[in-house]
Design an enzyme around this catalytic site. Sequence first.
Site, PDB file in Angstrom:
ATOM      1  N   LYS A  33       0.841  -1.193   0.000  1.00  0.00           N
ATOM      2  CA  LYS A  33       0.000   0.000   0.000  1.00  0.00           C
ATOM      3  C   LYS A  33       0.878   1.246   0.000  1.00  0.00           C
ATOM      4  O   LYS A  33       1.484   1.591   1.009  1.00  0.00           O
ATOM      5  CB  LYS A  33      -0.903   0.024   1.246  1.00  0.00           C
ATOM      6  CG  LYS A  33      -2.031   1.025   1.094  1.00  0.00           C
ATOM      7  CD  LYS A  33      -2.588   1.503   2.412  1.00  0.00           C
ATOM      8  CE  LYS A  33      -1.748   2.574   3.041  1.00  0.00           C
ATOM      9  NZ  LYS A  33      -1.551   3.773   2.225  1.00  0.00           N
ATOM     10  N   GLU A  87       9.543   1.502  10.914  1.00  0.00           N
ATOM     11  CA  GLU A  87      10.607   2.492  10.657  1.00  0.00           C
ATOM     12  C   GLU A  87       9.920   3.847  10.718  1.00  0.00           C
ATOM     13  O   GLU A  87       9.129   4.174   9.833  1.00  0.00           O
ATOM     14  CB  GLU A  87      11.238   2.264   9.282  1.00  0.00           C
ATOM     15  CG  GLU A  87      11.993   0.955   9.141  1.00  0.00           C
ATOM     16  CD  GLU A  87      13.256   0.875   9.987  1.00  0.00           C
ATOM     17  OE1 GLU A  87      13.637   1.888  10.622  1.00  0.00           O
ATOM     18  OE2 GLU A  87      13.860  -0.195  10.025  1.00  0.00           O
ATOM     19  N   CYS A 119      13.667  10.683   6.638  1.00  0.00           N
ATOM     20  CA  CYS A 119      13.552  10.317   8.054  1.00  0.00           C
ATOM     21  C   CYS A 119      14.877  10.547   8.759  1.00  0.00           C
ATOM     22  O   CYS A 119      14.917  10.976   9.912  1.00  0.00           O
ATOM     23  CB  CYS A 119      13.106   8.877   8.192  1.00  0.00           C
ATOM     24  SG  CYS A 119      14.152   7.705   7.307  1.00  0.00           S
ATOM     25  N   GLU A 159       9.998  17.081  14.684  1.00  0.00           N
ATOM     26  CA  GLU A 159      10.520  16.698  13.359  1.00  0.00           C
ATOM     27  C   GLU A 159       9.926  17.622  12.300  1.00  0.00           C
ATOM     28  O   GLU A 159       8.741  17.557  12.005  1.00  0.00           O
ATOM     29  CB  GLU A 159      10.138  15.244  13.050  1.00  0.00           C
ATOM     30  CG  GLU A 159      10.712  14.779  11.730  1.00  0.00           C
ATOM     31  CD  GLU A 159      10.244  13.379  11.299  1.00  0.00           C
ATOM     32  OE1 GLU A 159       9.110  12.992  11.587  1.00  0.00           O
ATOM     33  OE2 GLU A 159      11.052  12.691  10.646  1.00  0.00           O
TER      34      GLU A 159
HETATM   35  P1  NAD Z   1       2.357   8.640   7.569  1.00  0.00           P
HETATM   36  O1  NAD Z   1       2.595   7.930   8.844  1.00  0.00           O
HETATM   37  O2  NAD Z   1       1.360   9.709   7.504  1.00  0.00           O
HETATM   38  O3  NAD Z   1       1.937   7.605   6.424  1.00  0.00           O
HETATM   39  C1  NAD Z   1       2.726   6.466   6.116  1.00  0.00           C
HETATM   40  C2  NAD Z   1       1.821   5.409   5.498  1.00  0.00           C
HETATM   41  O4  NAD Z   1       0.903   4.930   6.493  1.00  0.00           O
HETATM   42  C3  NAD Z   1       0.964   5.898   4.331  1.00  0.00           C
HETATM   43  O5  NAD Z   1       0.938   4.875   3.350  1.00  0.00           O
HETATM   44  C4  NAD Z   1      -0.404   6.056   4.975  1.00  0.00           C
HETATM   45  O6  NAD Z   1      -1.476   5.960   4.073  1.00  0.00           O
HETATM   46  C5  NAD Z   1      -0.414   4.908   5.962  1.00  0.00           C
HETATM   47  N1  NAD Z   1      -1.376   5.028   7.056  1.00  0.00           N
HETATM   48  C6  NAD Z   1      -2.076   6.130   7.456  1.00  0.00           C
HETATM   49  N2  NAD Z   1      -2.853   5.824   8.520  1.00  0.00           N
HETATM   50  C7  NAD Z   1      -2.637   4.514   8.795  1.00  0.00           C
HETATM   51  C8  NAD Z   1      -3.124   3.636   9.791  1.00  0.00           C
HETATM   52  N3  NAD Z   1      -3.979   4.033  10.737  1.00  0.00           N
HETATM   53  N4  NAD Z   1      -2.673   2.362   9.804  1.00  0.00           N
HETATM   54  C9  NAD Z   1      -1.775   1.939   8.878  1.00  0.00           C
HETATM   55  N5  NAD Z   1      -1.284   2.731   7.911  1.00  0.00           N
HETATM   56  C10 NAD Z   1      -1.703   4.003   7.866  1.00  0.00           C
HETATM   57  O7  NAD Z   1       3.805   9.127   7.141  1.00  0.00           O
HETATM   58  P2  NAD Z   1       4.186  10.062   5.922  1.00  0.00           P
HETATM   59  O8  NAD Z   1       3.719  11.434   6.259  1.00  0.00           O
HETATM   60  O9  NAD Z   1       3.749   9.415   4.646  1.00  0.00           O
HETATM   61  O10 NAD Z   1       5.781   9.991   5.956  1.00  0.00           O
HETATM   62  C11 NAD Z   1       6.557  10.868   6.703  1.00  0.00           C
HETATM   63  C12 NAD Z   1       7.034  10.235   7.989  1.00  0.00           C
HETATM   64  O11 NAD Z   1       7.644   8.985   7.724  1.00  0.00           O
HETATM   65  C13 NAD Z   1       8.076  11.051   8.715  1.00  0.00           C
HETATM   66  O12 NAD Z   1       7.810  11.065  10.097  1.00  0.00           O
HETATM   67  C14 NAD Z   1       9.369  10.313   8.455  1.00  0.00           C
HETATM   68  O13 NAD Z   1      10.369  10.542   9.395  1.00  0.00           O
HETATM   69  C15 NAD Z   1       8.888   8.905   8.414  1.00  0.00           C
HETATM   70  N6  NAD Z   1       9.808   8.064   7.644  1.00  0.00           N
HETATM   71  C16 NAD Z   1      10.560   7.146   8.307  1.00  0.00           C
HETATM   72  C17 NAD Z   1      11.473   6.371   7.624  1.00  0.00           C
HETATM   73  C18 NAD Z   1      12.316   5.331   8.340  1.00  0.00           C
HETATM   74  O14 NAD Z   1      12.841   4.462   7.677  1.00  0.00           O
HETATM   75  N7  NAD Z   1      12.463   5.388   9.644  1.00  0.00           N
HETATM   76  C19 NAD Z   1      11.624   6.517   6.249  1.00  0.00           C
HETATM   77  C20 NAD Z   1      10.841   7.474   5.603  1.00  0.00           C
HETATM   78  C21 NAD Z   1       9.920   8.227   6.324  1.00  0.00           C
END
Ligand code: NAD
Length: 467
Positions: A168, A241, A275, A371
């Site tokens: 997804k 992650e 991230c 962040e």
């Molecule tokens: P997000 O948490 O808003 O969304 C990530 C994914 O989760 C999307 O596909 C979203 O549709 C899905 N999602 C939303 N609600 C959900 C739920 N209740 N249950 C399961 N899935 C759900 O994150 P984002 O805004 O897309 O990405 C940015 C964040 O991701 C930042 O905090 C960044 O630091 C983090 N990030 C971490 C890493 C890592 O490897 N540690 C890598 C990239 C980004």
Amino acid sequence: MSDFSLLIDGKRVKGDLTMPILNPATEEVLAQCPRASEAQLNAAVAAAKAAFPAWSATPLAERRTHINKMADVIEANAAELARLLTSEQGKPLADATGEVLGMAGFFRYLGSLDLPMKVIEDSDGRRVEAHRRPLGVVGCIIPWNYPLLILGFKLPPALLAGNTVVVKPAPTTPLSTLRFAELVADVLPRGVLNVIADANDLGDVLTRHPDVRKISFTGSTATGQKVMASAAQTLKRITLELGGNDAGIVLDDVDPKKVAPGIFEGAFQNSGQVCLAIKRLYVHEKVYDELCDELVALANNAVVDDGLKQGTKLGPLQNKMQYEKVKGFLDDARKNGTIAAGGAAMDRPGYFIQPTIVRDIKEGSRLVDEEQFGPVLPLIKYSEADDAVRRANATTYGLGASVWSSDTDRAWKIASQIEAGTVWINKHLDMAPHIPFGGSKQSGIGTEFAEEGLAEFTQLQIINAAR
Ligand code: NAD
């Protein structure tokens, strides 16, 4: 732009719903994207479940061949995938090309790993073997900053281990993933890989689904907490992650001119939407002004434009929500610090923010404590290295960090005191598929990459036989 479809049970399927996907550089609609209904998500999980017995029984060497073929397909279509990635994500085309080729590299390396059986004891009393078994259906949930690369972290080990998968992507960047799925659809037996797209409404359904055995999630800490809570109902395996607030610590012995480009890259790559980007920079008072001037010059010279234009160094932020969020951080920076470069959104269509350097700022401001996930770097002055370490550790996050010094021994000592999954010395953001990666504290649970990451897609089974 060509039609996009979901991939369910080996078939290209129209979404029960559709949603517009915007180009963040223009705010224009790039394509109408299929959007799955809950019934379609359930069909994807059912297809993965049905494909599992045959795929898990396929010899590992054969599964590896499939993964290598997927890498071939990615490489053969790199130009098209990169263009699509830039159009929906915003990053410069050269970086998008790097992401696509990096994805192929992760497929090749992670696909080359092995999970050999281990004999734990072979004695007169017993023979004990440890086997790594596949789990079943795995859900991969991806964020919008590196849609293809992060898929490359998860999909090859999930498949190599013998699992079947439902992917997804994030709601604002699904197109390159759907196109990838279409390209590799014929490489895999039907149902082994399923890709759906949603409008932020199906992640939780996937996470709660009783037929999904593991969720590999990358995204924000707030969503990661929800994933963990939902997964608890069926005691699913999870790898999380999550977010970070990486500190860079610059010691008093650096040459500011020498370290500035690496620090700038570590903080501003992908317009700060990484991230593991440097999100707070602790700089010794002796080199503070000089390093600040160097970073200001780099920020002022960075070309910010549409990622499809040649010469662009930084693209727009990926979506409006993030753009508004980062503008809030700029307001905070103006109140609590001094803007030394940038400091504003750009007066043009698209989610563009000037690369911003903020000085004379401290903890207690949002820009330092939270962040920002955008092109805004706070520089915090310190006078004692121990104090900088204490302040770097005073966060609930623990993803990455870096120490910058001309004395490597000194830097190693400081690195070992930092609470983070990865600490770099004189660099930041150096990742490779053979180097395990994972967050500490609220930056994550579990590990990706290398054998450690592959093991997380398996169940350990012990067979203990009497002699
Ligand atoms: P997000 O948490 O808003 O969304 C990530 C994914 O989760 C999307 O596909 C979203 O549709 C899905 N999602 C939303 N609600 C959900 C739920 N209740 N249950 C399961 N899935 C759900 O994150 P984002 O805004 O897309 O990405 C940015 C964040 O991701 C930042 O905090 C960044 O630091 C983090 N990030 C971490 C890493 C890592 O490897 N540690 C890598 C990239 C980004």
